[in-house]
Enzyme design. Structure first.
Site, PDB file in Angstrom:
ATOM      1  N   ARG A 120      -6.234   1.255  18.077  1.00 51.04           N
ATOM      2  CA  ARG A 120      -6.095  -0.194  17.888  1.00 51.04           C
ATOM      3  C   ARG A 120      -5.649  -0.911  19.281  1.00 51.04           C
ATOM      4  O   ARG A 120      -5.864  -2.079  19.526  1.00 51.04           O
ATOM      5  CB  ARG A 120      -5.015  -0.484  16.977  1.00 51.04           C
ATOM      6  CG  ARG A 120      -5.408  -0.314  15.494  1.00 51.04           C
ATOM      7  CD  ARG A 120      -4.558  -0.532  14.620  1.00 51.04           C
ATOM      8  NE  ARG A 120      -5.159  -0.441  13.120  1.00 51.04           N
ATOM      9  CZ  ARG A 120      -4.205  -0.223  12.083  1.00 51.04           C
ATOM     10  NH1 ARG A 120      -2.963  -0.074  12.111  1.00 51.04           N
ATOM     11  NH2 ARG A 120      -4.986  -0.080  10.798  1.00 51.04           N
ATOM     12  N   LYS A 175       0.928  -1.365  -0.052  1.00 44.15           N
ATOM     13  CA  LYS A 175      -0.051   0.014  -0.044  1.00 44.15           C
ATOM     14  C   LYS A 175       0.932   1.327   0.222  1.00 44.15           C
ATOM     15  O   LYS A 175       0.660   2.099  -0.849  1.00 44.15           O
ATOM     16  CB  LYS A 175      -0.911  -0.123   1.382  1.00 44.15           C
ATOM     17  CG  LYS A 175      -1.893   1.267   1.294  1.00 44.15           C
ATOM     18  CD  LYS A 175      -3.031   0.706   2.140  1.00 44.15           C
ATOM     19  CE  LYS A 175      -2.906   0.625   3.728  1.00 44.15           C
ATOM     20  NZ  LYS A 175      -2.742   1.850   4.086  1.00 44.15           N
ATOM     21  N   ARG A 225      -7.564  -3.516   9.429  1.00 43.48           N
ATOM     22  CA  ARG A 225      -6.806  -4.418  10.111  1.00 43.48           C
ATOM     23  C   ARG A 225      -7.303  -5.314  11.275  1.00 43.48           C
ATOM     24  O   ARG A 225      -6.865  -6.416  11.727  1.00 43.48           O
ATOM     25  CB  ARG A 225      -5.328  -3.877  10.405  1.00 43.48           C
ATOM     26  CG  ARG A 225      -4.566  -3.308   9.072  1.00 43.48           C
ATOM     27  CD  ARG A 225      -3.192  -3.098   9.407  1.00 43.48           C
ATOM     28  NE  ARG A 225      -2.535  -2.096   8.523  1.00 43.48           N
ATOM     29  CZ  ARG A 225      -2.270  -2.274   7.066  1.00 43.48           C
ATOM     30  NH1 ARG A 225      -2.479  -3.455   6.822  1.00 43.48           N
ATOM     31  NH2 ARG A 225      -1.846  -1.211   6.538  1.00 43.48           N
ATOM     32  N   LYS A 272      -4.316   5.171  14.935  1.00 43.98           N
ATOM     33  CA  LYS A 272      -4.470   4.742  13.622  1.00 43.98           C
ATOM     34  C   LYS A 272      -5.846   4.635  13.034  1.00 43.98           C
ATOM     35  O   LYS A 272      -6.885   5.367  13.409  1.00 43.98           O
ATOM     36  CB  LYS A 272      -3.960   3.289  13.718  1.00 43.98           C
ATOM     37  CG  LYS A 272      -2.556   3.154  13.847  1.00 43.98           C
ATOM     38  CD  LYS A 272      -1.484   3.797  12.807  1.00 43.98           C
ATOM     39  CE  LYS A 272      -0.112   3.995  13.172  1.00 43.98           C
ATOM     40  NZ  LYS A 272       0.360   4.632  11.928  1.00 43.98           N
ATOM     41  N   GLY A 311      -4.967   7.751   5.709  1.00 48.41           N
ATOM     42  CA  GLY A 311      -3.897   8.655   6.235  1.00 48.41           C
ATOM     43  C   GLY A 311      -3.023   8.910   5.348  1.00 48.41           C
ATOM     44  O   GLY A 311      -2.471  10.187   5.314  1.00 48.41           O
ATOM     45  N   ARG A 330       2.714   5.994  -3.262  1.00 49.32           N
ATOM     46  CA  ARG A 330       4.167   6.826  -3.728  1.00 49.32           C
ATOM     47  C   ARG A 330       4.315   6.704  -5.395  1.00 49.32           C
ATOM     48  O   ARG A 330       4.697   7.704  -5.920  1.00 49.32           O
ATOM     49  CB  ARG A 330       5.090   6.292  -2.773  1.00 49.32           C
ATOM     50  CG  ARG A 330       5.154   6.835  -1.333  1.00 49.32           C
ATOM     51  CD  ARG A 330       6.160   6.074  -0.386  1.00 49.32           C
ATOM     52  NE  ARG A 330       6.151   6.587   0.811  1.00 49.32           N
ATOM     53  CZ  ARG A 330       5.280   6.287   1.892  1.00 49.32           C
ATOM     54  NH1 ARG A 330       4.148   5.630   1.641  1.00 49.32           N
ATOM     55  NH2 ARG A 330       5.302   6.905   3.134  1.00 49.32           N
ATOM     56  N   SER A 359       7.162   8.734  12.487  1.00 54.07           N
ATOM     57  CA  SER A 359       6.131   8.669  11.630  1.00 54.07           C
ATOM     58  C   SER A 359       6.715   8.869  10.013  1.00 54.07           C
ATOM     59  O   SER A 359       7.235  10.209   9.634  1.00 54.07           O
ATOM     60  CB  SER A 359       5.016   9.811  11.872  1.00 54.07           C
ATOM     61  OG  SER A 359       4.096   9.979  10.769  1.00 54.07           O
ATOM     62  N   ASP A 365       1.988  -1.361  11.754  1.00 53.04           N
ATOM     63  CA  ASP A 365       0.648  -1.810  11.337  1.00 53.04           C
ATOM     64  C   ASP A 365       0.363  -3.186  11.498  1.00 53.04           C
ATOM     65  O   ASP A 365      -0.748  -3.777  11.418  1.00 53.04           O
ATOM     66  CB  ASP A 365       0.605  -1.576   9.564  1.00 53.04           C
ATOM     67  CG  ASP A 365       0.615  -0.194   9.466  1.00 53.04           C
ATOM     68  OD1 ASP A 365       0.248   0.780  10.294  1.00 53.04           O
ATOM     69  OD2 ASP A 365       1.039   0.182   8.269  1.00 53.04           O
TER      70      ASP A 365
HETATM   71  C1  S3P Z   1       2.678   4.572   6.280  1.00 54.65           C
HETATM   72  C2  S3P Z   1       3.088   5.059   7.548  1.00 54.65           C
HETATM   73  C3  S3P Z   1       2.576   4.702   8.873  1.00 54.65           C
HETATM   74  C4  S3P Z   1       1.691   3.317   8.685  1.00 54.65           C
HETATM   75  C5  S3P Z   1       0.627   3.586   7.631  1.00 54.65           C
HETATM   76  C6  S3P Z   1       1.226   3.749   6.107  1.00 54.65           C
HETATM   77  C7  S3P Z   1       2.997   5.278   5.109  1.00 54.65           C
HETATM   78  O1  S3P Z   1       1.798   5.471   9.408  1.00 54.65           O
HETATM   79  O2  S3P Z   1       1.025   3.151   9.910  1.00 54.65           O
HETATM   80  O3  S3P Z   1      -0.143   2.542   7.337  1.00 54.65           O
HETATM   81  O4  S3P Z   1       2.717   4.694   4.105  1.00 54.65           O
HETATM   82  O5  S3P Z   1       4.060   6.263   5.013  1.00 54.65           O
HETATM   83  P1  S3P Z   1       2.686   6.461  10.088  1.00 54.65           P
HETATM   84  O6  S3P Z   1       3.960   7.028   9.343  1.00 54.65           O
HETATM   85  O7  S3P Z   1       1.635   7.618  10.710  1.00 54.65           O
HETATM   86  O8  S3P Z   1       3.305   5.924  11.355  1.00 54.65           O
END
Ligand code: S3P
Length: 450
Positions: free
Chosen positions: A353, A29, A399, A349, A102, A34, A174, A322
């Site tokens: 969770r 994902k 999830r 999240k 997100g 990206r 993050s 995750d």
């Molecule tokens: C992600 C970063 C993570 C992850 C999300 C995907 C990404 O979040 O939990 O499912 O693609 O950069 P955080 O960066 O908020 O931890």
């Protein structure tokens, strides 16, 4: 989720046979998001294979189309993106809707902060509860102007601002915030640097590099210089280790299992789930490790094992961030206590969770205590069927739904999991694949509002 999506319920049932087979779970994902973003901003045509046709990455795709980027409809994971260059996006006619995602919202906020036009980013109910101040604050320091109601979506991003590079120390581990700032940095005057408190997934840095954009890395600090350009390239998206995780745990806890997961992304910033499961005694073999387009990939063979409870090293937490919903299921099937700390990010999240998993496990008869930053689980692995029966609401969280489907493999009763339509955000076809390898799951659909 799109409005009017039918509501889906999973009902667990006994395995049809010991879990076995060789499967490839859908594309990663994070890398899929990206690939659309950088492909859109590049000069030239980016051909993507293995793209995740899940709601989250499809929402990113739709948003860039809405900004004038020609992108083909994905077919069997193949997508062709005609890049418009860093300054070629056009103002969308309507707010950009990113659903549950997100990653779309936070990474796109960085890109949109650098545009000449105004945009509004909106999401579903779950996403509208999640914190966006973590990107609004540093983007504002760079000169962006973003309006929101108390740091939650919708975000109105005023265009036409001159961004300047900043040197930012992330307050939390993050990858989304790091990536947001690096992407804004492509549009900023001077250098934009981000220092992370612990290593997080580095797909943005790797892909920028692959598109010919220099990212200077010095330990925990990554920097980009504004004013460069991206050059299109082909992208082969590996299978998502976060989706593979459900099968790694499933085959570990189900008796007699022997399962192979093909072409799984093995980026070292993502493999915490394997390290944690191995600490618990899991039998996972990494076969034919190779590199595909700048990302390590391997086949994973997993067999049933007697798991033991562990204290999870905090350094592994961002590398498995995750995977905790399903790791909690593994812990419940282990012998002894599992303790997780340093994982407060789990509270923000797609759902909280920690709370949602502790409630669900407790309803199933497991001793699970939620703490501020983690969980303490008393494993019931000495019992053949540690889980009882319960009705679980997955709280809009894909999830959580899949984790409880896996728990069904060792349940004495039936687990009914509601709102599993959210599984499509990251893992379309999960239920079918789970049934294909021998897992027991009934799927029922009901029109929303019915
Ligand atoms: C992600 C970063 C993570 C992850 C999300 C995907 C990404 O979040 O939990 O499912 O693609 O950069 P955080 O960066 O908020 O931890």
């Amino acid at each position: 989720m799109q409005q009017n999506t039918p509501s889906v319920t999973y009902t667990t049932c006994p395995m049809t046979r010991p879990l076995s087979g060789s499967i490839r779970v859908p594309g990663d994902k994070s890398i899929s998001h990206r690939s659309i973003m950088l492909g859109a901003l590049a000069e030239g045509v980016t051909e993507i294979t293995g793209f995740l046709q899940g709601e989250d990455s499809l929402n990113t795709l739709r948003c860039f189309r809405a900004m004038g980027v020609p992108i083909t409809e994905p077919v069997d994971g193949y997508v062709r993106v005609e890049g418009v260059g860093l300054y070629g996006l056009k103002a969308p006619a309507a707010p950009l809707y990113v659903g549950n995602s997100g990653t779309s919202m936070r990474l796109m906020a960085g890109i949109l902060a650098g545009q000449a036009f105004e945009t509004v980013l909106t999401g579903d109910e779950s996403l509208s509860r999640r914190p966006m101040k973590r990107v609004i604050d540093p983007l504002t320091q760079m000169g962006a102007v973003i309006e929101s109601a108390e740091g939650r979506a919708p975000l109105r991003i005023l265009g036409g601002q001159r961004l300047k590079g900043i040197d930012y120390r992330l307050p939390m581990a993050s990858a989304q915030v790091k990536s947001c700032l690096l992407l804004a940095g492509l549009y900023a005057e001077g250098q934009t640097c981000v220092t992370e408190p612990a290593p997080t997934r580095d797909h943005t840095e790797r892909m920028l590099h692959g598109f010919g954009y220099a990212v200077a890395r010095d330990g925990a600090r990554a920097c980009v210089q504004g004013g460069g350009k991206l050059t299109a390239r082909a992208i082969d998206v590996p299978a998502d280790i976060s989706s593979a995780a459900f099968f790694l745990v499933a085959a570990s806890i189900a008796p007699g299992a022997d399962l192979t997961l093909r072409h799984v992304g093995m980026n070292p910033t993502r493999t915490g789930v394997i390290d944690i499961l191995r600490l618990m005694g899991a039998d996972i073999t990494v076969e034919t490790p190779r590199e595909v387009g700048g990302e390590p990939v391997a086949d994973l063979r997993v067999k049933s094992a007697a798991l033991r409870g562990v204290t999870i090293p905090e350094a592994l937490v961002p590398l498995a961030i995750d995977e905790f919903p399903v790791l909690f299921v593994a812990a419940a099937c282990a012998t002894g206590r599992t303790i997780l700390t340093g994982a407060e990010e789990l509270r923000v999240k797609e759902s909280d969770r920690i709370a949602v998993m502790a409630d669900g496990l407790t309803a199933l008869g497991i001793q699970a205590e939620a703490t501020a930053d983690g969980m303490i689980i008393e494993g019931a692995g000495d019992q053949a069927l540690p889980f009882g029966q319960a009705r679980i609401d997955c709280h809009g969280d894909h999830r959580i739904a899949m984790a409880f489907a896996v728990a069904g493999l060792r349940a004495a009763g039936t687990i009914i999991i509601e709102h599993c339509e959210f599984v499509d955000t990251s893992f379309p076809g999960f239920a079918t694949l789970f049934q294909t390898v021998g897992g027991g799951l009934q799927v029922t659909q009901q029109e929303s509002g019915a």
